[in-house]
Enzyme design. Structure first.
Site, PDB file in Angstrom:
ATOM      1  N   ASP A  80       0.384  -0.928   0.039  1.00 46.83           N
ATOM      2  CA  ASP A  80      -0.055  -0.018  -0.268  1.00 46.83           C
ATOM      3  C   ASP A  80       0.579   0.938  -0.114  1.00 46.83           C
ATOM      4  OD1 ASP A  80      -1.445   2.001   0.272  1.00 46.83           O
ATOM      5  OD2 ASP A  80      -2.341   1.387   2.429  1.00 46.83           O
ATOM      6  N   ASP A  83      -3.685   4.341  -5.358  1.00 44.01           N
ATOM      7  CA  ASP A  83      -3.936   6.086  -4.795  1.00 44.01           C
ATOM      8  C   ASP A  83      -2.674   7.412  -5.814  1.00 44.01           C
ATOM      9  OD1 ASP A  83      -5.383   5.061  -3.153  1.00 44.01           O
ATOM     10  OD2 ASP A  83      -3.983   4.971  -2.114  1.00 44.01           O
ATOM     11  N   ARG A 133      -7.897  -4.010  -5.592  1.00 41.07           N
ATOM     12  CA  ARG A 133      -6.678  -2.967  -5.733  1.00 41.07           C
ATOM     13  C   ARG A 133      -5.553  -4.004  -6.082  1.00 41.07           C
ATOM     14  NH1 ARG A 133      -4.853   2.384  -1.552  1.00 41.07           N
ATOM     15  NH2 ARG A 133      -4.528  -0.578  -0.222  1.00 41.07           N
ATOM     16  N   HIS A 193     -12.732   9.039  -8.924  1.00 37.37           N
ATOM     17  CA  HIS A 193     -13.027   8.729  -7.406  1.00 37.37           C
ATOM     18  C   HIS A 193     -11.594   9.771  -7.166  1.00 37.37           C
ATOM     19  CE1 HIS A 193     -12.964   6.497  -3.826  1.00 37.37           C
ATOM     20  NE2 HIS A 193     -11.615   6.016  -3.618  1.00 37.37           N
ATOM     21  N   ASP A 195     -10.350  -4.223  -1.609  1.00 32.65           N
ATOM     22  CA  ASP A 195      -9.261  -2.717  -1.570  1.00 32.65           C
ATOM     23  C   ASP A 195      -8.067  -3.481  -0.281  1.00 32.65           C
ATOM     24  OD1 ASP A 195      -7.287  -0.672  -1.861  1.00 32.65           O
ATOM     25  OD2 ASP A 195      -9.442   0.991  -1.175  1.00 32.65           O
TER      26      ASP A 195
END
Length: 913
Positions: free
Chosen positions: A252, A583, A567, A642, A504
């Site tokens: 992440d 992101d 993701r 988004h 996610d």
């Protein structure tokens, strides 16, 4: 406290930090196995075949392989696989314990292909069809040939490494001599980090000690290497000899940087080498942390497009654990090689039609009124929309499969309001589970012993959005079934069959863990036994997808096609979900990166890829960026806007009127092309080719096209060059050279049919509305030009066929339709037609005459561009009628209206001169 400090770092997006914190993530030098693999002395391989150990079978052979440095014995297995593929497996012959083998990446067992084996003292020759593998005994090397042309060599650089399982060396008591070890030793034992390793404040116990594997692959015919996503980098892979290798380790990473090989959310270990002499690939099926060095003997740091006299390009795969399990793809052409990979790992199944339309998301919409107001405003401003999305705040204190009783007290009514408008709702379900006694999912997982364990065998707890969390052991099939059951309407009765799902944070993201993920010495109960997290890390999200997909299929009673967005992903995840680039940031560079990243994913099996339109993090730097991002997103497979909770609201009507109208135009343009998206994805499932394609896919003999990643093809029908530069009033579009004719194809501007027929760069003017899109001469594209509030309401609307002729006055294309929701198309309930223009006749023939599908949709209009003379009229002939139609000239094309033929009919239109 360490945990609190780490959480603050992980949630940097909530604390004002606007760049990635690189200190949270390793470089190769900080990873002991990467250091060890990288410093192997080239051209001095200690591995060789053991004479007299060859065993041959119909489709494979085995032989012993010895490491001369320590005497340890391994087994080499070379298999023939259907479709011009070889499989190479190396494992320990007598390991202390069974090493993990990846299975879930493949769509099923690899289909064997018969081989013949010729053995001599110096080499073994394996022949499989037109391919052969030549195994050199000492030093160990394998050369792979197609039609006597060498395409791939394994261990040509001598970088092969396999660290066998061993017992930890014990120092003798002071004053006593060290007794001879029971097993051969090597210098690996003395390497720092071999038996335990620290990073930041985290300690990895490494109970199995050093267990890395590595192997180099050379591509003698390649002028460019590409693949191994996910990285925010160029499509063509760069030399890494002076820097960091590409990393495959799902993490992440907020505010990820551009133009480097840092690991991101997905890991797809397939690489391709392409040159004018052909294409080959290697699928390195390993789910542990992996680094990949890209070699160019001249050490060119720029994009690798080699000269003919350069040393061959090569890739050095280095994994922390597992076994060598590599598929050698000898497809010869780019598309055939891409198909070989999807033949192994699967394709994206045709999703519901609505999934191709426009999606509106935000972290988070405030409540039910907010959701319905946004939906209503799309109608007020005449902008189509198919799906509203809800991020984590819809839940009751981050407890998934629940709703916040204050902000979303009537979810079924909200869903029904959207459904009545033809729209859908998507909700997020992350894998972390809130640890609290008043949460039935947590209680069930605890009582059934379904949580992932730490190194000591206790339930692992960490920090994520709910606070203290546990992570289901998704490698246990019973756990996957339990979580799948939670999607069933008898359990999640505040949803309906029309709700889509978003998985996610499934890398897995652990705010309190090393590199913001799960400790490697955690334990999982797999179907093959108990294994550490280190050997399966990149598969964790994949296992969640298997569970979610199963749950949604059963929720729909086996009839409805699920739609899932994920993701985290690994090879084979395309069988279950679409992906997006995570992101990203509201900057021009991230807009540009979305093309490169989705191209790399597309050739690696993931055709259904997109990026957060407008950028997830930060406010867009200009209204122009928002405009151009919607225009780009309109031609990427997955199209979703988004944004982060701390950004300004971005619904189109909140911008100045001029910007709103540009956004509206881009979204409406997407809806006109929905029939094209639908047939391309059907053909992807049927034939295995990517939907979004690099230019080299169809122009494999044009070296100028090899590294281009600011434009792309959709199937073989459209060439798209989005505007991705601030203040652009023109773009340089590259039109490639046709391999057969040696000339440029005809390309027609999709807006006004301006013809381009040269090879090379052409400067094209653009205004704020212009999206440079070109239809290939020789292609027929189906469109629908009646735009409604949602794609579900366009189902029976008329088609327009855009026919663009090639140099020979010919063209062809396809049209596909079904009920757009169910699996009935797999039972023959569909229409699939070949549309062809030849000798001044446009005809439609059913490709599968036995398939039947009743539809009200019809062909209303045909537009033909490229005719060399003016037709006076056209005659339409079907089985039931023959009528004459007018032909109207407009914008360099000719239009025939009022056909009124059903898309399931066969028909002909003859041009009359």
């Amino acid at each position: 406290m360490k945990i609190i400090a780490t959480i603050l770092c992980a949630a940097a997006i909530l604390t004002g930090v606007t760049t990635v914190d690189r200190d949270l993530f390793k470089i190769c030098e900080q990873s002991s196995f990467c250091r060890r693999c990288r410093k192997v002395e080239p051209n001095n391989s200690p591995f060789e075949l053991v004479p007299g150990t060859l065993n041959t079978f119909d489709d494979s052979f085995t032989a012993d392989l010895v490491n001369k440095n320590n005497g340890h014995i391994f087994v080499l297995n070379v298999e023939g696989v259907q479709g011009d593929i070889f499989r190479v497996i190396v494992d320990e012959k007598t390991p202390l314990k069974k090493r993990y083998r990846v299975t879930d990446a493949l769509k099923g067992p690899a289909k064997p292909h018969s081989i013949s084996v010729t053995d001599s003292k110096s080499e073994i020759i394996v022949t499989s069809g037109q391919n052969k593998a030549v195994i050199q005994a000492s030093p160990f090397k394998i050369d792979f040939y197609r039609s006597e042309v060498l395409y791939v060599s394994a261990n040509a650089k001598g970088l092969f490494k396999f660290e066998h399982y061993r017992t930890k060396p014990v120092s003798p008591p002071e004053g006593e001599e060290n007794k001879e070890q029971e097993e051969p030793r090597d210098d690996v034992d003395n390497e720092p980090g071999a038996w335990e390793e620290d990073f930041n404040s985290f300690h990895d116990t490494k109970p199995n000690g050093p267990e890395a594997i590595a192997l180099d692959f050379t591509f003698p015919q390649a002028e460019v290497l590409f693949g191994i996503p996910e990285h925010a980098d160029s499509f063509a892979l760069k030399s890494t000899l002076d820097g960091e290798p590409y990393r495959l380790h799902n993490m992440d990473v907020a505010y990820y940087e551009l133009n480097n090989g840092m690991g991101l959310y997905g890991s797809v270990p397939v690489i391709y080498g392409h040159g004018t002499n052909g294409t080959a690939g290697v699928f390195w099926m390993n789910a542990a942390e992996t680094w990949v060095d890209i070699y160019n003997e001249k050490n060119v740091p720029s994009l690798i497009v080699s000269e003919p006299d350069d040393e061959p390009l090569a890739a050095h795969f280095m994994s922390e654990s597992g076994i060598v399990d590599a598929f050698i793809l000898l497809g010869e052409s780019p598309l055939n090689t891409f198909k070989q990979y999807t033949d192994l790992t699967g394709v994206a199944p045709l999703p519901q039609h609505a999934a191709f339309a426009f999606h509106q998301s935000r972290w988070n919409y405030n409540d039910e009124v907010d959701v319905l107001n946004v939906s209503a405003n799309y109608d007020v401003h005449d902008i189509p929309l198919d799906t509203m999305w809800l991020d984590i705040e819809y839940t009751d204190h981050k407890k998934y499969f629940t709703w916040d009783p204050n902000t979303f007290p009537h979810p079924l009514e909200m869903i029904a309001n959207l459904t009545e408008l033809g729209r859908h709702l998507t909700i997020i379900i992350d894998p972390h589970i809130k640890v609290t006694d008043n949460y039935n999912v947590h209680k069930d997982l605890t009582e059934r012993d379904y949580y992932t364990k730490n190194k000591d065998g206790e339930v692992f707890e960490g920090e994520c959005w709910p606070g203290t969390s546990g992570w289901p052991d998704l490698f246990n099939p019973d756990v996957r079934k339990y979580l799948a059951d939670q999607y069933l309407l008898e359990n999640f009765n505040t949803t309906t069959q029309d709700v889509f799902i978003w998985n996610d944070m499934n890398e897995p993201s652990v705010f309190s863990g090393p590199e913001l993920t799960m400790p490697k010495d955690n334990l999982h109960n797999t179907e093959m036994g108990t294994y550490e997290h280190r050997v399966v890390h990149n598969l964790y999200g994949h296992m969640q997808l298997m569970s979610t997909f199963d749950g949604l299929v059963r929720r729909g009673e086996g009839k409805l096609r699920p739609f899932i967005l994920t993701r985290s992903h690994f090879s084979g995840s395309q069988r279950y979900a679409a992906i997006w680039t995570g992101d990203n940031t509201a900057e021009w560079g991230h807009l540009q990166a979305s093309l490169k990243m989705c191209l790399s994913e597309a050739v690696s099996g993931f055709s259904f890829c997109g990026a957060d339109v407008g950028g997830f993090l930060r406010d867009p730097t200009s209204d122009e960026l928002v405009e151009r991002w919607h225009q780009t997103g309109a031609f990427l497979p997955f199209f979703r806007a988004h944004s982060h909770m701390e950004t300004k609201r971005r619904e189109p009507w909140l911008y100045p009127e001029a910007t709103k109208l540009v956004i509206r135009d881009a979204i409406r343009k997407r809806y006109t092309y929905l029939p094209l998206w639908y047939v391309l994805f059907y053909e992807h499932e049927r034939y295995g080719y990517p939907v979004m394609r690099p230019l080299l896919g169809h122009y494999p003999n044009d070296p100028e096209a090899f590294a281009i990643d600011n434009e792309f093809l959709l199937g073989d029908r459209l060439l798209v060059h989005p505007v991705t530069q601030l203040g652009a009033t023109k773009v340089d579009v590259y039109f490639p050279r046709n391999s057969i004719t040696g000339e440029g194809d005809f390309w027609y501007d999709a807006d006004d049919f301006t013809l381009f027929n040269s090879v090379g760069y052409v400067t094209v003017p653009v205004n704020s509305y212009k999206i440079p899109v070109y239809q290939r001469g020789g292609a027929i594209v189906p469109k629908k030009e009646v735009i409604r509030r949602a794609s579900t309401l366009m189902k029976n609307d008329p088609y327009t066929l855009i026919v663009c002729l090639d140099r020979f006055n010919e063209a062809n294309g396809t049209v596909y339709d079904d009920d757009q929701r169910s699996y009935e198309y797999r039972n023959g309930k569909y229409v699939y037609s070949q549309i062809e223009f030849k000798s001044n006749v446009l005809s439609s023939k059913l490709i599968d005459p036995t398939a039947t599908f009743e539809t009200l949709a019809w062909i209303e209009r045909v537009v033909i561009a490229g005719l060399d003379k003016v037709p006076q009229s056209a005659t339409l002939s079907t089985s039931s009628k023959r009528i004459t139609l007018d032909v109207v000239e407009h914008q360099r094309a000719y239009t025939i209206r009022n056909l009124a033929v059903n898309i399931a009919e066969e028909w002909e239109i003859t041009l009359n001169y």
